[in-house]
Design an enzyme around this catalytic site. Structure first.
Site, PDB file in Angstrom:
ATOM      1  N   CYS A   2      10.735   7.930   6.913  1.00 42.40           N
ATOM      2  CA  CYS A   2      11.925   7.660   7.707  1.00 42.40           C
ATOM      3  C   CYS A   2      11.602   7.755   9.201  1.00 42.40           C
ATOM      4  O   CYS A   2      10.878   8.634   9.635  1.00 42.40           O
ATOM      5  CB  CYS A   2      13.075   8.599   7.367  1.00 42.40           C
ATOM      6  SG  CYS A   2      13.697   8.439   5.696  1.00 42.40           S
ATOM      7  N   ARG A  27       5.193   4.924   9.327  1.00 43.98           N
ATOM      8  CA  ARG A  27       5.692   6.070   8.581  1.00 43.98           C
ATOM      9  C   ARG A  27       6.112   5.695   7.167  1.00 43.98           C
ATOM     10  O   ARG A  27       6.306   6.566   6.322  1.00 43.98           O
ATOM     11  CB  ARG A  27       6.865   6.714   9.333  1.00 43.98           C
ATOM     12  CG  ARG A  27       6.478   7.296  10.672  1.00 43.98           C
ATOM     13  CD  ARG A  27       7.689   7.721  11.470  1.00 43.98           C
ATOM     14  NE  ARG A  27       8.347   8.867  10.871  1.00 43.98           N
ATOM     15  CZ  ARG A  27       8.051  10.123  11.114  1.00 43.98           C
ATOM     16  NH1 ARG A  27       7.064  10.418  11.944  1.00 43.98           N
ATOM     17  NH2 ARG A  27       8.716  11.108  10.559  1.00 43.98           N
ATOM     18  N   TRP A  75      13.141   5.453   4.012  1.00 47.43           N
ATOM     19  CA  TRP A  75      12.273   5.538   2.833  1.00 47.43           C
ATOM     20  C   TRP A  75      13.125   6.157   1.735  1.00 47.43           C
ATOM     21  O   TRP A  75      13.516   7.315   1.823  1.00 47.43           O
ATOM     22  CB  TRP A  75      11.052   6.401   3.142  1.00 47.43           C
ATOM     23  CG  TRP A  75       9.914   6.287   2.178  1.00 47.43           C
ATOM     24  CD1 TRP A  75       8.922   5.356   2.166  1.00 47.43           C
ATOM     25  CD2 TRP A  75       9.620   7.177   1.092  1.00 47.43           C
ATOM     26  NE1 TRP A  75       8.043   5.608   1.153  1.00 47.43           N
ATOM     27  CE2 TRP A  75       8.444   6.716   0.475  1.00 47.43           C
ATOM     28  CE3 TRP A  75      10.252   8.310   0.573  1.00 47.43           C
ATOM     29  CZ2 TRP A  75       7.885   7.343  -0.624  1.00 47.43           C
ATOM     30  CZ3 TRP A  75       9.691   8.937  -0.523  1.00 47.43           C
ATOM     31  CH2 TRP A  75       8.522   8.460  -1.111  1.00 47.43           C
ATOM     32  N   ASN A 101      16.753  11.845   8.720  1.00 52.66           N
ATOM     33  CA  ASN A 101      15.450  11.975   8.062  1.00 52.66           C
ATOM     34  C   ASN A 101      15.426  13.343   7.406  1.00 52.66           C
ATOM     35  O   ASN A 101      15.623  14.348   8.078  1.00 52.66           O
ATOM     36  CB  ASN A 101      14.315  11.850   9.085  1.00 52.66           C
ATOM     37  CG  ASN A 101      12.939  12.076   8.463  1.00 52.66           C
ATOM     38  OD1 ASN A 101      12.793  12.043   7.252  1.00 52.66           O
ATOM     39  ND2 ASN A 101      11.949  12.305   9.296  1.00 52.66           N
ATOM     40  N   GLY A 102      15.190  13.385   6.095  1.00 49.12           N
ATOM     41  CA  GLY A 102      15.156  14.660   5.384  1.00 49.12           C
ATOM     42  C   GLY A 102      15.929  14.577   4.085  1.00 49.12           C
ATOM     43  O   GLY A 102      16.246  13.498   3.589  1.00 49.12           O
ATOM     44  N   GLU A 481     -11.886  11.980  -2.121  1.00 52.67           N
ATOM     45  CA  GLU A 481     -11.342  11.221  -0.998  1.00 52.67           C
ATOM     46  C   GLU A 481     -11.648   9.737  -1.129  1.00 52.67           C
ATOM     47  O   GLU A 481     -10.795   8.894  -0.813  1.00 52.67           O
ATOM     48  CB  GLU A 481     -11.896  11.770   0.321  1.00 52.67           C
ATOM     49  CG  GLU A 481     -11.408  11.042   1.561  1.00 52.67           C
ATOM     50  CD  GLU A 481      -9.902  11.098   1.762  1.00 52.67           C
ATOM     51  OE1 GLU A 481      -9.394  10.325   2.598  1.00 52.67           O
ATOM     52  OE2 GLU A 481      -9.219  11.907   1.088  1.00 52.67           O
ATOM     53  N   LYS A 485      -8.706   6.879  -1.144  1.00 50.40           N
ATOM     54  CA  LYS A 485      -8.655   5.771  -0.195  1.00 50.40           C
ATOM     55  C   LYS A 485      -8.492   4.446  -0.927  1.00 50.40           C
ATOM     56  O   LYS A 485      -7.713   3.583  -0.514  1.00 50.40           O
ATOM     57  CB  LYS A 485      -9.937   5.732   0.648  1.00 50.40           C
ATOM     58  CG  LYS A 485      -9.949   6.683   1.805  1.00 50.40           C
ATOM     59  CD  LYS A 485      -8.986   6.266   2.874  1.00 50.40           C
ATOM     60  CE  LYS A 485      -8.047   7.318   3.336  1.00 50.40           C
ATOM     61  NZ  LYS A 485      -7.538   8.365   2.611  1.00 50.40           N
ATOM     62  N   GLU A 488      -4.833   4.167  -2.896  1.00 49.90           N
ATOM     63  CA  GLU A 488      -3.591   4.149  -2.121  1.00 49.90           C
ATOM     64  C   GLU A 488      -3.388   2.855  -1.354  1.00 49.90           C
ATOM     65  O   GLU A 488      -2.248   2.498  -1.037  1.00 49.90           O
ATOM     66  CB  GLU A 488      -3.525   5.351  -1.170  1.00 49.90           C
ATOM     67  CG  GLU A 488      -4.529   5.374  -0.041  1.00 49.90           C
ATOM     68  CD  GLU A 488      -4.409   6.645   0.810  1.00 49.90           C
ATOM     69  OE1 GLU A 488      -3.368   7.314   0.736  1.00 49.90           O
ATOM     70  OE2 GLU A 488      -5.362   6.952   1.538  1.00 49.90           O
ATOM     71  N   HIS A 504     -16.603  15.495 -21.434  1.00 48.51           N
ATOM     72  CA  HIS A 504     -15.435  16.212 -21.938  1.00 48.51           C
ATOM     73  C   HIS A 504     -14.225  15.297 -22.009  1.00 48.51           C
ATOM     74  O   HIS A 504     -13.091  15.747 -21.869  1.00 48.51           O
ATOM     75  CB  HIS A 504     -15.149  17.436 -21.068  1.00 48.51           C
ATOM     76  CG  HIS A 504     -16.229  18.466 -21.130  1.00 48.51           C
ATOM     77  ND1 HIS A 504     -16.307  19.406 -22.131  1.00 48.51           N
ATOM     78  CD2 HIS A 504     -17.303  18.680 -20.329  1.00 48.51           C
ATOM     79  CE1 HIS A 504     -17.372  20.170 -21.942  1.00 48.51           C
ATOM     80  NE2 HIS A 504     -18.001  19.744 -20.846  1.00 48.51           N
ATOM     81  N   LYS A 603       3.531   7.916   6.083  1.00 53.22           N
ATOM     82  CA  LYS A 603       2.479   8.564   6.860  1.00 53.22           C
ATOM     83  C   LYS A 603       2.673  10.075   6.904  1.00 53.22           C
ATOM     84  O   LYS A 603       1.737  10.839   6.717  1.00 53.22           O
ATOM     85  CB  LYS A 603       2.461   7.993   8.283  1.00 53.22           C
ATOM     86  CG  LYS A 603       1.394   8.615   9.187  1.00 53.22           C
ATOM     87  CD  LYS A 603       0.004   8.319   8.673  1.00 53.22           C
ATOM     88  CE  LYS A 603      -1.074   8.916   9.537  1.00 53.22           C
ATOM     89  NZ  LYS A 603      -2.406   8.785   8.925  1.00 53.22           N
TER      90      LYS A 603
END
Length: 608
Positions: A2, A27, A75, A101-102, A481, A485, A488, A504, A603
């Site tokens: 947001c 964002r 969002w 926002n929240g 990581e 990358k 996403e 396993h 973000k």
């Protein structure tokens, strides 16, 4: 997550708000809207989709004249993306508009209360509750109404509020979601983040928890939730507005990948003095450092992965036990925080909700907290006992690259500082580590020069359905990581596994042609990883290996090999991640993905 922008002054508000919202697109959002006071009433326009839809709907803001307003990119949390659920929301008479926002955690009982008072709801959002509560409590004094609402709501929020009956005023409120205010000769601004208003002012004030700001064209005044006026100190933003632009690169992500040599240099250089590492921000003497018995690293996403790397580095190099927690799990497992422990929280934005909650939980239990953050003046930076800035500059792409690299080297320096203070790193080893640390920027530059080779290989896998990353020790942390990358931004299913876990269960997922990325930079584990490569190749996998220069045996074991320069074994993550970032980027570009704004992601995750 947001974005909020607001303006009041002597210029047209709508174009300024649209421009500010465009700077906050990174964002993450799925709808956008604006509320502008035109001198008589509050006009609201909102729409699902990219900000361009709202720009077209309002002809770049020309169809919404007025000198004060608020804007929002949403969002979705409560309610699917729709015009009705988009912000701003307003009271029944349309005289109060609010962006948020929240998350309002007790919105259901509040909603039921307002329904019992005769209010009707047009959306599924928690935010509409705020608009109706403001209407219910407003008796002519906006500050009084806002304060009463804040006493009733639970959760996190950053708010921008317009009252039609107070045309020369704009209000901002904050609790646990980021919000800043700024001023120039033409008026005052509110925003979720600095880039939104950096074109207009470098002087900003960070709004703290449960503070109310009243903005007018001439200035701003700050109040507590108890309606008491307070004074605040403004700060000057040092980085240039150009740093938040693409600078000729196709995507912010690629630009930020290429900024990593400078980022690493900027993070380490100020802290290397006379052959030593000086971290003044720690505010801890060598005696205090020697007293640390355990370290808890708490973070989310890529920052968590830097913590996993740090666990291997600190435990092997310094011999202090380290626990690494995903921040969203930290509080709820009721962690045992013993005397002599230090908590390290890591966040690019300094506003990550779960990480911030972990910080507060730790401080409530009497722990000393070090924050490793990128954004100066952010909430974590202000609330931690000490802060270590990463100096990466603004990172716009949702998929972090340069902030990750800056966090890594910050953690290396912390490990070296601890080791030297505790007497477990002698002068010779320390000098060697320092020399290797200083070489990292030029070695990263060298790897960036190999992009064409990586791009060609990436083009072969734009149609892949599954890609697996394996490694041992620090190489496992790198794999985590690298996999993140890729998944996403390309939306390809990808997982990272500790290579020893293959038998396993994981190896059953390997089919003919499945790409396995095997990371092997640790000499003592090299042969073990070779064995794992043989295992997956026997099941039909195609193996891309990433190893250090000189490991020629890998040419025979793997199908494709990327070599990184020699460095200290503790620092290999800083080099190995570069080809993996480029690989993920070029796969995503080849698939036509929106690299800087991947679907469903934000973000800065400012709600739990």
């Amino acid at each position: 997550m947001c974005g909020i922008v607001g303006y009041i002054g002597n210029e047209q508000a709508a174009p300024i708000i649209l421009e500010g919202l465009a700077k906050l697109e990174y964002r993450g959002y799925d709808s956008a809207g604006m509320a502008i006071f035109d001198g008589q009433k509050i006009q609201i326009k909102k729409s699902v989709g990219r900000l361009k839809v709202l720009e077209n709907l309002t002809h770049g803001g020309e169809m919404m004249p007025g000198f004060s307003g608020i804007g929002h990119t949403r969002w979705a949390t409560h309610g699917a993306p729709s015009d009705a659920n988009s912000h701003p929301h307003y009271n029944p008479s349309g005289t109060i508009a609010v962006v948020h926002n929240g998350i309002i955690e007790n919105y259901i009982p509040l909603r039921n209360k307002m329904i019992s008072k005769g209010y009707e709801f047009k959306s599924e959002t928690d935010t509409e509750v705020l608009a109706h509560l403001l209407d219910y409590y407003y008796k002519g004094n906006p500050i009084e109404a806002i304060a009463k609402v804040l006493h009733r709501v639970e959760g996190s929020y950053a708010l921008g509020i317009l009252f039609a009956q107070h045309p020369g005023q704009l209000f901002a409120v904050r609790k646990d979601s980021p919000l800043i205010v700024g001023q120039n000769d033409a008026g005052c601004f509110i925003a979720s983040d600095v880039p939104a208003i950096l074109k207009y002012t470098r002087t900003v004030t960070y709004v703290d928890n449960q503070e109310i700001v009243r903005l007018t064209p001439e200035g701003m005044r700050f109040f507590t939730v108890d309606e008491e006026e307070i004074s605040k100190e403004a700060v000057t933003i040092e980085w240039d507005a150009d740093a938040a632009e693409k600078g000729g690169y196709e995507h912010f992500m690629l630009k930020e990948i290429y900024e990593q040599p400078k980022t690493v240099t900027d993070t380490i250089s100020p802290r290397i003095k006379d052959g030593d590492i000086v971290i003044e921000e720690l505010k801890m003497s060598d005696e205090e450092l020697r007293g640390i018995k355990r370290i808890h690293i708490v973070a989310c996403g890529s920052a968590y992965h830097t913590g996993v790397t740090a666990k291997y580095v600190i435990e092997k190099l310094v011999r202090i036990p380290v626990e690494v927690d995903v921040a969203s799990e930290f509080r709820y497992r009721d962690p045992i925080l013993e005397e002599g422990s230090m908590v390290v929280v890591i966040s690019q934005s300094g506003e990550t909700a779960d990480t911030l909650a972990a910080l507060r939980e730790s401080k409530a239990r009497g722990m000393k907290v070090l924050g490793i953050v990128n954004v100066v003046g952010s909430t974590i930076a202000r609330e931690a006992d000490s802060v270590m800035y990463t100096w990466a500059g603004p990172e716009i792409s949702v998929a972090t690259t340069k902030a990750y690299s800056a966090q890594l080297v910050a953690l290396y320096m912390l490990a070296m500082k601890l080791g030297k203070a505790r007497g477990v790193i002698d002068e010779e080893l320390f000098a060697t580590l320092l020399a290797d640390l200083r070489r990292l920027p030029e070695q990263i530059e060298f790897l960036l020069g190999q992009k064409t080779k990586i791009q060609r290989f990436a083009n072969r896998y734009v149609g892949a359905k599954d890609i697996f990353f394996i490694g041992r020790g620090i190489d496992y942390a790198i794999s985590l990581e690298g996999s993140l990358k890729l998944k996403e931004i390309s939306y390809i299913h990808s997982e990272a596994y500790a290579a020893g876990e293959l038998k396993h269960g994981t190896i059953s997922l390997i089919e003919d042609g499945t790409l396995v990325v095997a990371v092997s930079t640790q000499p003592e584990l090299f042969q073990k990883t070779i064995s794992n490569i043989v295992e997956v190749k026997a099941r039909g996998a195609f193996v891309m290996a990433l190893t250090t220069t000189g490991n020629k045996e890998m040419d025979k074991a793997a199908d494709y090999v990327i070599y990184i320069p020699q460095t200290n074994n503790y620092f290999t993550n800083s080099l190995a991640i570069i080809p993996l970032q480029l690989f993920g980027y070029y796969v995503a570009v080849g698939r036509g993905c929106d690299v800087d704004k991947p679907r469903n992601l934000a973000k800065s995750v400012t709600v739990e």
